[in-house]
Design a protein around this motif. Structure first.
Motif, PDB file in Angstrom:
ATOM      1  N   ASP A   7       0.851  -1.172   0.000  1.00 49.94           N
ATOM      2  CA  ASP A   7       0.000   0.000   0.000  1.00 49.94           C
ATOM      3  C   ASP A   7       0.904   1.245   0.000  1.00 49.94           C
ATOM      4  OD1 ASP A   7      -1.341   2.225   1.761  1.00 49.94           O
ATOM      5  OD2 ASP A   7      -2.986   0.989   1.001  1.00 49.94           O
ATOM      6  N   PRO A   8       0.582   2.277  -0.796  1.00 52.48           N
ATOM      7  CA  PRO A   8       1.439   3.467  -0.856  1.00 52.48           C
ATOM      8  C   PRO A   8       1.642   4.146   0.499  1.00 52.48           C
ATOM      9  CG  PRO A   8      -0.166   3.508  -2.642  1.00 52.48           C
ATOM     10  CD  PRO A   8      -0.514   2.346  -1.765  1.00 52.48           C
ATOM     11  N   GLU A   9       0.603   4.144   1.347  1.00 46.59           N
ATOM     12  CA  GLU A   9       0.744   4.774   2.666  1.00 46.59           C
ATOM     13  C   GLU A   9       1.689   3.969   3.551  1.00 46.59           C
ATOM     14  OE1 GLU A   9      -2.916   6.181   4.511  1.00 46.59           O
ATOM     15  OE2 GLU A   9      -3.862   6.011   2.541  1.00 46.59           O
ATOM     16  N   LEU A  11       4.050   2.087   2.433  1.00 47.81           N
ATOM     17  CA  LEU A  11       5.361   2.275   1.820  1.00 47.81           C
ATOM     18  C   LEU A  11       5.999   3.578   2.293  1.00 47.81           C
ATOM     19  CD1 LEU A  11       7.194   0.755  -0.052  1.00 47.81           C
ATOM     20  CD2 LEU A  11       6.124   1.898  -1.974  1.00 47.81           C
ATOM     21  N   ARG A  12       5.204   4.660   2.396  1.00 41.55           N
ATOM     22  CA  ARG A  12       5.736   5.936   2.901  1.00 41.55           C
ATOM     23  C   ARG A  12       6.187   5.809   4.348  1.00 41.55           C
ATOM     24  NH1 ARG A  12       1.390   8.330   0.147  1.00 41.55           N
ATOM     25  NH2 ARG A  12       0.326   8.749   2.081  1.00 41.55           N
ATOM     26  N   GLU A  15       9.460   3.922   4.288  1.00 40.64           N
ATOM     27  CA  GLU A  15      10.549   4.782   3.823  1.00 40.64           C
ATOM     28  C   GLU A  15      10.973   5.767   4.909  1.00 40.64           C
ATOM     29  OE1 GLU A  15       8.815   6.429   0.293  1.00 40.64           O
ATOM     30  OE2 GLU A  15       9.276   4.640  -0.902  1.00 40.64           O
TER      31      GLU A  15
END
Length: 193
Positions: A7-9, A11-12, A15
């Motif tokens: 999921d992009p969230e 992943l952020r 990171e």
């Protein structure tokens, strides 16, 4: 077999966790060892492949291994703070970073009863982001049309209803008619007493 895409969230968040680790000059193995975790286990959090990174208790545990706080993680995710650039080629030294307070828009609410124990004990401050939709198992603040506010653990939702836990204890499920909900917000941090 389909390839896993984080999921992009998540992943952020991963990171940002990696940036905090690098900022402190630690390898994944060194950071993981502080929690009796393997470097692979730590790497799964950073790559967004291990569930739970949205949970405030998991964030607190991981950031404490980096001598940081969930607030530092939230600042990196929001883009309001950048990890310091290193001037030393070994990556050990870096310029300082000042804390400018919590990200704009976050609100706080205090837990007043034992309905969410042991997830959140009475007296704990919960920080939440208005209108950020919660994930399964994440805490949420639900503002109702009658003016009341409910703090619960989110399970799932449909167009007509929300399913949550914490109405009288974590083992108590509750179904809320979505027509009675003004706003649902995700809890992004727990601030212990």
């Amino acid at each position: 077999m389909p390839r896993f895409v984080p999921d992009p969230e998540v992943l952020r968040l991963g990171e940002a966790l990696a940036a905090l680790r690098r900022e402190r000059g630690l390898s994944q193995a060194e950071a993981g060892a502080r929690l009796n975790m393997t470097s692979q286990g730590w790497g799964l959090y950073e790559s967004g492949r291990r569930p739970g990174l949205f949970r405030p208790d998991v964030q607190r545990r991981l950031t404490s291994a980096l001598d940081a706080s969930p607030d530092a993680l939230a600042l990196l995710v929001s883009g309001k703070a950048e990890p310091p650039e290193t001037s030393d080629p070994t990556g050990v030294q870096g310029r300082g970073r000042t804390f400018e307070g919590r990200p704009a828009g976050l609100k706080r609410i205090k837990v007043r009863n034992e309905n969410l124990s042991p997830w959140a004990e009475p007296g704990v401050q919960l920080e939440y982001e208005p209108d950020l939709w919660p994930r399964q198992g994440q805490g949420c603040v639900i503002e109702m049309t009658d003016g009341s506010t409910r703090v619960r653990l989110f399970e799932r939702a449909s167009d007509q209803e929300m399913h949550v836990r914490g109405a009288g204890g974590l083992d108590k499920a509750e179904t809320i008619d979505r027509r009675l909900v003004v706003r649902t917000s995700a809890i992004v941090a727990r601030l212990e007493r």
